[in-house]
Write a protein that holds these residues in place. Structure first.
Motif, PDB file in Angstrom:
ATOM      1  N   ILE A   1       8.065  11.700  22.716  1.00  0.00           N
ATOM      2  CA  ILE A   1       6.852  11.808  21.914  1.00  0.00           C
ATOM      3  C   ILE A   1       7.265  11.945  20.457  1.00  0.00           C
ATOM      4  N   VAL A   2       6.679  11.144  19.593  1.00  0.00           N
ATOM      5  CA  VAL A   2       6.918  11.238  18.159  1.00  0.00           C
ATOM      6  C   VAL A   2       5.690  11.865  17.518  1.00  0.00           C
ATOM      7  N   GLY A   3       5.850  13.076  16.985  1.00  0.00           N
ATOM      8  CA  GLY A   3       4.753  13.775  16.335  1.00  0.00           C
ATOM      9  C   GLY A   3       4.310  15.002  17.091  1.00  0.00           C
TER      10      GLY A   3
ATOM     11  N   MET B   1       7.308  16.253  34.238  1.00  0.00           N
ATOM     12  CA  MET B   1       8.088  15.282  33.483  1.00  0.00           C
ATOM     13  C   MET B   1       9.011  15.969  32.484  1.00  0.00           C
ATOM     14  N   GLN B   2      10.139  15.326  32.190  1.00  0.00           N
ATOM     15  CA  GLN B   2      11.049  15.788  31.148  1.00  0.00           C
ATOM     16  C   GLN B   2      10.571  15.211  29.819  1.00  0.00           C
ATOM     17  N   VAL B   3      10.263  16.078  28.870  1.00  0.00           N
ATOM     18  CA  VAL B   3       9.647  15.648  27.624  1.00  0.00           C
ATOM     19  C   VAL B   3      10.517  16.033  26.428  1.00  0.00           C
ATOM     20  N   THR B   4      10.747  15.061  25.555  1.00  0.00           N
ATOM     21  CA  THR B   4      11.409  15.324  24.270  1.00  0.00           C
ATOM     22  C   THR B   4      10.402  15.023  23.167  1.00  0.00           C
ATOM     23  N   LEU B   5      10.181  16.015  22.315  1.00  0.00           N
ATOM     24  CA  LEU B   5       9.166  15.931  21.273  1.00  0.00           C
ATOM     25  C   LEU B   5       9.844  15.954  19.904  1.00  0.00           C
ATOM     26  N   LEU B   6       9.690  14.879  19.138  1.00  0.00           N
ATOM     27  CA  LEU B   6      10.328  14.750  17.832  1.00  0.00           C
ATOM     28  C   LEU B   6       9.310  15.016  16.725  1.00  0.00           C
ATOM     29  N   GLU B   7       9.654  15.904  15.789  1.00  0.00           N
ATOM     30  CA  GLU B   7       8.744  16.264  14.704  1.00  0.00           C
ATOM     31  C   GLU B   7       9.471  16.227  13.368  1.00  0.00           C
ATOM     32  N   GLN B   8       8.885  15.554  12.375  1.00  0.00           N
ATOM     33  CA  GLN B   8       9.540  15.411  11.082  1.00  0.00           C
ATOM     34  C   GLN B   8       9.528  16.695  10.250  1.00  0.00           C
TER      35      GLN B   8
ATOM     36  N   VAL C   1       9.916  21.827  27.410  1.00  0.00           N
ATOM     37  CA  VAL C   1       9.831  20.691  26.487  1.00  0.00           C
ATOM     38  C   VAL C   1      10.919  20.835  25.428  1.00  0.00           C
ATOM     39  N   LYS C   2      11.663  19.775  25.193  1.00  0.00           N
ATOM     40  CA  LYS C   2      12.701  19.795  24.171  1.00  0.00           C
ATOM     41  C   LYS C   2      12.062  19.422  22.834  1.00  0.00           C
ATOM     42  N   LEU C   3      11.943  20.403  21.950  1.00  0.00           N
ATOM     43  CA  LEU C   3      11.320  20.188  20.648  1.00  0.00           C
ATOM     44  C   LEU C   3      12.401  20.038  19.586  1.00  0.00           C
ATOM     45  N   VAL C   4      12.431  18.879  18.942  1.00  0.00           N
ATOM     46  CA  VAL C   4      13.429  18.595  17.908  1.00  0.00           C
ATOM     47  C   VAL C   4      12.697  18.475  16.571  1.00  0.00           C
TER      48      VAL C   4
END
Length: 403
Positions: A3-5, A22-29, A119-122
């Motif tokens: 997920i982007v955002g 589900m395995q979720v990776t969340l990318l945040e700027q 959730v993996k939050l980056v």
């Protein structure tokens, strides 16, 4: 899934998908998630609306809105928020707020649930490129390369760039084959090159405001209006700004017609002002009018009415009529909206005819999903844009397939 955002839509999707295992990776700027949530409602967070009828939302496909909103009423959204530990209360106009009236608590509860679900939050992660591979997607970012079979773009819109708003996600979706409807500022103040609003800067009134484009009235709203150095603001103006923004983008001349005393009919106001005349008192005309209007508005109304009288004894039926017309038809030519820095939302975005309204999946690129402001959907003031964020995010989170 990727997920982007990590705004409202991205967080809702991440939580919903993670609850499905589900395995979720969340990318945040940004350095922290939910930055726009934190400032919403002046920190109180108007989190949804109790009456999410389709006509309160705007898009290039009304049928998409009807299908997407079906089943996502206030109870459904409140239930999702309650599952996080957040209780909501209703205020005027159906606006829903957290009981604690703190946007920060909303973000804390969303991120806490993400942590609980793994959730993996980056954060502080800037996506540079998205490449569609044979099976799935490759994302190049400032934090490295990510791959997954499914991708959700929830990167928002260019409104409020100081909070991270941009059109980068839209442009990336465009690079994947989607049509982009150019975004415009909405829920935003309006600017004018006329000088007289500066004279009334800081004055706030309850007014009725009509928006006219090419001389034809297109929309009317009652509410607060604030005169400023650049033009006008206030809730009534914000409610008209979407239509003004789109019309101005097409180079249509736009005017606001402001009724400073909407609670008074023309006939009643005429009778009232006529009765106020005391030829023996002989109040200076500006002071006489100051008994009815804010002092900063008095010279503007006198100028617009063309009256050059010394005192109230000189008033007659014709001059009263000119005053009444000026008070109830104060005209302001609108030059442009304020820019995206001052806009709460943006119009435009990814063409929704290319997106499935029930799953939020692209009709063009299998495995690609959308949620939130990146789509060409924007709502009225009053919690509708958050309502759309939760709705589209949850729909995507329910539907995304990990292959």
């Amino acid at each position: 899934m990727l997920i982007v955002g990590a705004g409202a839509a991205g967080l809702a999707a991440a939580i919903t998908a993670a609850r499905r295992g589900m395995q979720v990776t969340l990318l945040e700027q940004n350095k922290e998630p939910g930055k726009k949530i934190l400032v919403s409602g002046n920190g109180r967070c108007n989190i949804a609306n109790h009456h999410p009828e389709p006509h309160r939302f705007h898009s290039n496909d009304p049928d998409f809105l009807r299908k997407a909103l079906k089943g996502f009423d206030a109870e459904r959204i409140s239930g999702f928020l309650q599952s996080l530990g957040l209780e909501v209360e209703e205020e005027e106009e159906g606006k829903l707020f957290p009981m604690g009236r703190q946007a920060a608590s909303v973000v804390k509860l969303l991120t806490r649930e993400c942590q609980r679900l793994g959730v993996k939050l980056v954060t502080d992660c800037h996506v540079e490129e998205i490449i569609k591979e044979k099976e799935g997607f490759l994302i190049k970012s400032s934090c490295g390369i990510f791959r997954d079979i499914s991708l959700l773009l929830a990167g928002g819109a260019p409104a409020a760039p100081q909070l991270g708003g941009s059109n980068r996600g839209m442009l990336m979706a465009q690079s994947l084959g989607h049509r982009l409807i150019p975004p415009r500022p909405a829920l935003v103040a309006l600017e004018s090159e006329e000088a007289w609003p500066k004279k009334a800067a800081g004055v706030k009134v309850r007014a009725r405001v009509r928006l006219a484009a090419s001389g034809q009235t297109v929309k009317e709203k009652d509410g607060d209006l604030l005169f400023t150095d650049y033009g006008v603001s206030g809730l009534a103006v914000l409610d008209l700004s979407r239509e003004a923004s789109l019309r101005l983008a097409e180079w249509e001349p736009c005017d606001l017609l402001i009724d400073l005393l909407p609670q008074w009919s023309k006939e009643r106001l005429t009778a009232f002002l006529t009765k106020r005349i005391d030829p023996h008192r002989r109040l200076p005309i500006d002071l006489w009018l100051e008994g009815v209007l804010h002092r900063k508005l008095v010279p503007i109304i006198l100028e617009k009415s063309g009256l050059k009288l010394s005192d109230e004894s000189q008033l007659n039926r014709k001059s009263i009529g000119r005053l009444v017309y000026a008070v109830k038809n104060l005209k302001l030519a609108v030059t442009q909206t304020r820019d995206f820095r001052y806009a709460e939302v943006a119009t435009g975005g990814i063409d929704v005819t290319q997106v499935d309204p029930e799953t939020m999946e692209s009709r063009l690129v299998p495995g690609l999903y959308f949620a939130g402001e990146i789509l060409n959907v924007d709502g009225d003031r009053g919690g509708f844009n958050f309502h759309w964020a939760w709705t589209s995010g949850i729909r995507a989170g329910i539907s995304i397939d990990d292959g």
